[in-house]
Scaffold this motif. Structure first.
Motif, PDB file in Angstrom:
ATOM      1  N   ALA A   1      13.011   1.342   6.167  1.00  0.00           N
ATOM      2  CA  ALA A   1      14.019   0.687   5.323  1.00  0.00           C
ATOM      3  C   ALA A   1      13.571  -0.697   4.846  1.00  0.00           C
ATOM      4  CB  ALA A   1      15.342   0.590   6.064  1.00  0.00           C
ATOM      5  N   ASP A   2      12.794  -1.411   5.652  1.00  0.00           N
ATOM      6  CA  ASP A   2      12.334  -2.760   5.300  1.00  0.00           C
ATOM      7  C   ASP A   2      11.006  -2.769   4.549  1.00  0.00           C
ATOM      8  OD1 ASP A   2      14.552  -3.786   6.631  1.00  0.00           O
ATOM      9  OD2 ASP A   2      13.470  -3.933   8.531  1.00  0.00           O
ATOM     10  N   HIS A   3      10.407  -1.604   4.339  1.00  0.00           N
ATOM     11  CA  HIS A   3       9.097  -1.470   3.689  1.00  0.00           C
ATOM     12  C   HIS A   3       8.011  -2.248   4.436  1.00  0.00           C
ATOM     13  CE1 HIS A   3      10.278   0.705   0.005  1.00  0.00           C
ATOM     14  NE2 HIS A   3      11.458   0.168   0.275  1.00  0.00           N
ATOM     15  N   THR A   4       8.123  -2.293   5.774  1.00  0.00           N
ATOM     16  CA  THR A   4       7.129  -2.992   6.586  1.00  0.00           C
ATOM     17  C   THR A   4       6.177  -2.033   7.298  1.00  0.00           C
ATOM     18  OG1 THR A   4       8.681  -3.077   8.437  1.00  0.00           O
ATOM     19  CG2 THR A   4       8.610  -4.998   6.978  1.00  0.00           C
ATOM     20  N   ALA A   5       6.444  -0.735   7.233  1.00  0.00           N
ATOM     21  CA  ALA A   5       5.587   0.258   7.880  1.00  0.00           C
ATOM     22  C   ALA A   5       5.825   1.624   7.250  1.00  0.00           C
ATOM     23  CB  ALA A   5       5.890   0.337   9.381  1.00  0.00           C
ATOM     24  N   CYS A   6       4.799   2.457   7.299  1.00  0.00           N
ATOM     25  CA  CYS A   6       4.933   3.851   6.879  1.00  0.00           C
ATOM     26  C   CYS A   6       5.271   4.661   8.129  1.00  0.00           C
ATOM     27  CB  CYS A   6       3.627   4.347   6.262  1.00  0.00           C
ATOM     28  SG  CYS A   6       3.176   3.508   4.733  1.00  0.00           S
ATOM     29  N   GLU A   7       6.315   5.465   8.050  1.00  0.00           N
ATOM     30  CA  GLU A   7       6.746   6.272   9.176  1.00  0.00           C
ATOM     31  C   GLU A   7       6.461   7.745   8.901  1.00  0.00           C
ATOM     32  OE1 GLU A   7      10.907   5.327   9.560  1.00  0.00           O
ATOM     33  OE2 GLU A   7      10.454   3.603  10.840  1.00  0.00           O
ATOM     34  N   CYS A   8       6.150   8.476   9.958  1.00  0.00           N
ATOM     35  CA  CYS A   8       5.915   9.912   9.820  1.00  0.00           C
ATOM     36  C   CYS A   8       7.233  10.606   9.497  1.00  0.00           C
ATOM     37  CB  CYS A   8       5.317  10.475  11.109  1.00  0.00           C
ATOM     38  SG  CYS A   8       3.714   9.749  11.511  1.00  0.00           S
ATOM     39  N   MET A   9       7.171  11.518   8.554  1.00  0.00           N
ATOM     40  CA  MET A   9       8.360  12.230   8.084  1.00  0.00           C
ATOM     41  C   MET A   9       8.675  13.428   8.981  1.00  0.00           C
ATOM     42  SD  MET A   9       9.310  10.531   5.499  1.00  0.00           S
ATOM     43  CE  MET A   9      10.555  11.645   4.892  1.00  0.00           C
ATOM     44  N   PRO A  10       9.945  13.905   8.948  1.00  0.00           N
ATOM     45  CA  PRO A  10      10.252  15.160   9.635  1.00  0.00           C
ATOM     46  C   PRO A  10       9.302  16.252   9.138  1.00  0.00           C
ATOM     47  CG  PRO A  10      12.272  14.078   8.972  1.00  0.00           C
ATOM     48  CD  PRO A  10      11.138  13.311   8.335  1.00  0.00           C
ATOM     49  N   GLY A  11       8.879  17.116  10.050  1.00  0.00           N
ATOM     50  CA  GLY A  11       7.878  18.129   9.708  1.00  0.00           C
ATOM     51  C   GLY A  11       6.475  17.683  10.079  1.00  0.00           C
ATOM     52  N   THR A  12       6.377  16.449  10.611  1.00  0.00           N
ATOM     53  CA  THR A  12       5.095  15.903  11.081  1.00  0.00           C
ATOM     54  C   THR A  12       5.324  15.246  12.444  1.00  0.00           C
ATOM     55  OG1 THR A  12       5.379  13.672  10.144  1.00  0.00           O
ATOM     56  CG2 THR A  12       4.435  15.358   8.695  1.00  0.00           C
ATOM     57  N   TYR A  13       4.250  14.851  13.101  1.00  0.00           N
ATOM     58  CA  TYR A  13       4.376  14.049  14.320  1.00  0.00           C
ATOM     59  C   TYR A  13       3.388  12.895  14.255  1.00  0.00           C
ATOM     60  CZ  TYR A  13       0.195  16.345  16.203  1.00  0.00           C
ATOM     61  OH  TYR A  13      -1.081  16.811  16.396  1.00  0.00           O
ATOM     62  N   ALA A  14       3.718  11.815  14.958  1.00  0.00           N
ATOM     63  CA  ALA A  14       2.875  10.623  14.999  1.00  0.00           C
ATOM     64  C   ALA A  14       1.805  10.811  16.060  1.00  0.00           C
ATOM     65  CB  ALA A  14       3.713   9.387  15.301  1.00  0.00           C
ATOM     66  N   SER A  15       0.552  10.761  15.634  1.00  0.00           N
ATOM     67  CA  SER A  15      -0.568  10.925  16.551  1.00  0.00           C
ATOM     68  C   SER A  15      -1.059   9.540  16.958  1.00  0.00           C
ATOM     69  CB  SER A  15      -1.682  11.713  15.873  1.00  0.00           C
ATOM     70  OG  SER A  15      -2.817  11.773  16.690  1.00  0.00           O
TER      71      SER A  15
ATOM     72  N   VAL B   1       0.846  -1.201   0.000  1.00  0.00           N
ATOM     73  CA  VAL B   1       0.000   0.000   0.000  1.00  0.00           C
ATOM     74  C   VAL B   1       0.877   1.244   0.000  1.00  0.00           C
ATOM     75  CG1 VAL B   1      -1.955  -1.125   1.140  1.00  0.00           C
ATOM     76  CG2 VAL B   1      -0.213  -0.014   2.516  1.00  0.00           C
ATOM     77  N   MET B   2       0.352   2.302  -0.587  1.00  0.00           N
ATOM     78  CA  MET B   2       1.068   3.576  -0.660  1.00  0.00           C
ATOM     79  C   MET B   2       1.062   4.260   0.707  1.00  0.00           C
ATOM     80  SD  MET B   2       2.259   4.234  -3.686  1.00  0.00           S
ATOM     81  CE  MET B   2       2.402   5.989  -3.854  1.00  0.00           C
ATOM     82  N   CYS B   3       2.219   4.788   1.086  1.00  0.00           N
ATOM     83  CA  CYS B   3       2.281   5.639   2.266  1.00  0.00           C
ATOM     84  C   CYS B   3       1.682   6.994   1.886  1.00  0.00           C
ATOM     85  CB  CYS B   3       3.730   5.799   2.712  1.00  0.00           C
ATOM     86  SG  CYS B   3       4.474   4.247   3.298  1.00  0.00           S
ATOM     87  N   THR B   4       1.180   7.734   2.861  1.00  0.00           N
ATOM     88  CA  THR B   4       0.537   9.023   2.602  1.00  0.00           C
ATOM     89  C   THR B   4       1.569  10.033   2.095  1.00  0.00           C
ATOM     90  OG1 THR B   4      -0.980   8.549   4.414  1.00  0.00           O
ATOM     91  CG2 THR B   4      -0.922  10.815   3.607  1.00  0.00           C
ATOM     92  N   PRO B   5       1.425  10.503   0.850  1.00  0.00           N
ATOM     93  CA  PRO B   5       2.412  11.439   0.294  1.00  0.00           C
ATOM     94  C   PRO B   5       2.583  12.689   1.167  1.00  0.00           C
ATOM     95  CG  PRO B   5       0.898  10.701  -1.407  1.00  0.00           C
ATOM     96  CD  PRO B   5       0.354  10.211  -0.094  1.00  0.00           C
ATOM     97  N   ALA B   6       3.818  13.142   1.302  1.00  0.00           N
ATOM     98  CA  ALA B   6       4.225  14.346   2.041  1.00  0.00           C
ATOM     99  C   ALA B   6       4.135  14.186   3.559  1.00  0.00           C
ATOM    100  CB  ALA B   6       3.443  15.570   1.602  1.00  0.00           C
ATOM    101  N   LEU B   7       3.447  13.168   4.051  1.00  0.00           N
ATOM    102  CA  LEU B   7       3.353  12.977   5.497  1.00  0.00           C
ATOM    103  C   LEU B   7       4.131  11.764   5.978  1.00  0.00           C
ATOM    104  CD1 LEU B   7      -0.415  13.762   6.215  1.00  0.00           C
ATOM    105  CD2 LEU B   7       1.553  15.260   6.530  1.00  0.00           C
ATOM    106  N   SER B   8       4.191  10.705   5.161  1.00  0.00           N
ATOM    107  CA  SER B   8       4.870   9.493   5.600  1.00  0.00           C
ATOM    108  C   SER B   8       5.619   8.837   4.449  1.00  0.00           C
ATOM    109  CB  SER B   8       3.872   8.505   6.219  1.00  0.00           C
ATOM    110  OG  SER B   8       2.974   8.021   5.245  1.00  0.00           O
ATOM    111  N   ALA B   9       6.536   7.940   4.814  1.00  0.00           N
ATOM    112  CA  ALA B   9       7.335   7.192   3.845  1.00  0.00           C
ATOM    113  C   ALA B   9       7.646   5.830   4.457  1.00  0.00           C
ATOM    114  CB  ALA B   9       8.623   7.936   3.517  1.00  0.00           C
ATOM    115  N   PRO B  10       7.930   4.824   3.625  1.00  0.00           N
ATOM    116  CA  PRO B  10       8.221   3.500   4.192  1.00  0.00           C
ATOM    117  C   PRO B  10       9.545   3.482   4.959  1.00  0.00           C
ATOM    118  CG  PRO B  10       8.514   3.479   1.806  1.00  0.00           C
ATOM    119  CD  PRO B  10       7.972   4.821   2.171  1.00  0.00           C
TER     120      PRO B  10
END
Length: 166
Positions: free
Chosen positions: A88-102, A77-86
């Protein structure tokens, strides 16, 4: 009549071939992989007008902006553009710098709820728990640091950029 029998024979052959190509058993994919759809089955069905849903034909690594938990018939599945990215193992989408995990990540999905810090706060790490507010007269810059607004001068620098503007 011979032409009709020939077309009918070809369609029957297509149905048989489609059944052989598309009847693979369920694929169990490793984390970071997803099932690939049977391209040959799609080709046969389009050539002979036979309608059939594509079936799994095997697992392959997820693409650049995708992640998968793995498992039976797993999908990337696609990670949310501009907010998250996979990760290194492509097992989870992580929140990118400039965002926070709610909230905590769910075991049932690769997605996290990522919220933008906005234009007056920054975060500099993946999956940050919160954003750091920029000082008065400062805004978030493109590199996720606080910078003084036009017409103001920095009075100090810290881990998140300027510490004050006057």
């Amino acid at each position: 009549m011979a032409s009709f029998q020939r077309v009918l024979g070809l369609q029957l052959l297509a149905v048989l071939l489609l059944g052989l190509v598309a009847s693979s058993s369920a694929a169990t994919c490793a984390p970071g992989e997803g099932v690939q759809k049977a391209d040959l089955a799609n080709l046969i069905s389009s050539l002979f007008g036979v309608k059939s849903a594509p079936k799994a034909s095997g697992c392959a690594p997820c693409g650049k902006s995708q992640a998968s938990l793995g498992g039976e018939n797993a999908e990337c599945v696609m990670c949310t553009p501009a907010l998250s990215a996979p990760n290194a193992d492509h097992t989870a989408c992580e929140c990118m710098p400039g965002t926070y995990a709610s909230g905590a990540p769910s075991a049932a999905t690769v997605h996290r709820t990522c919220v933008s810090c906005g234009d007056k706060a920054v975060s500099t790490t993946r999956n940050a728990a919160s954003c750091h507010a920029c000082p008065e007269n400062a805004v978030a810059t493109a590199d996720n640091k606080c910078g003084c607004e036009p017409g103001y001068i920095a009075t100090g620098l810290g881990a998140f950029g300027v510490t004050g503007c006057r």
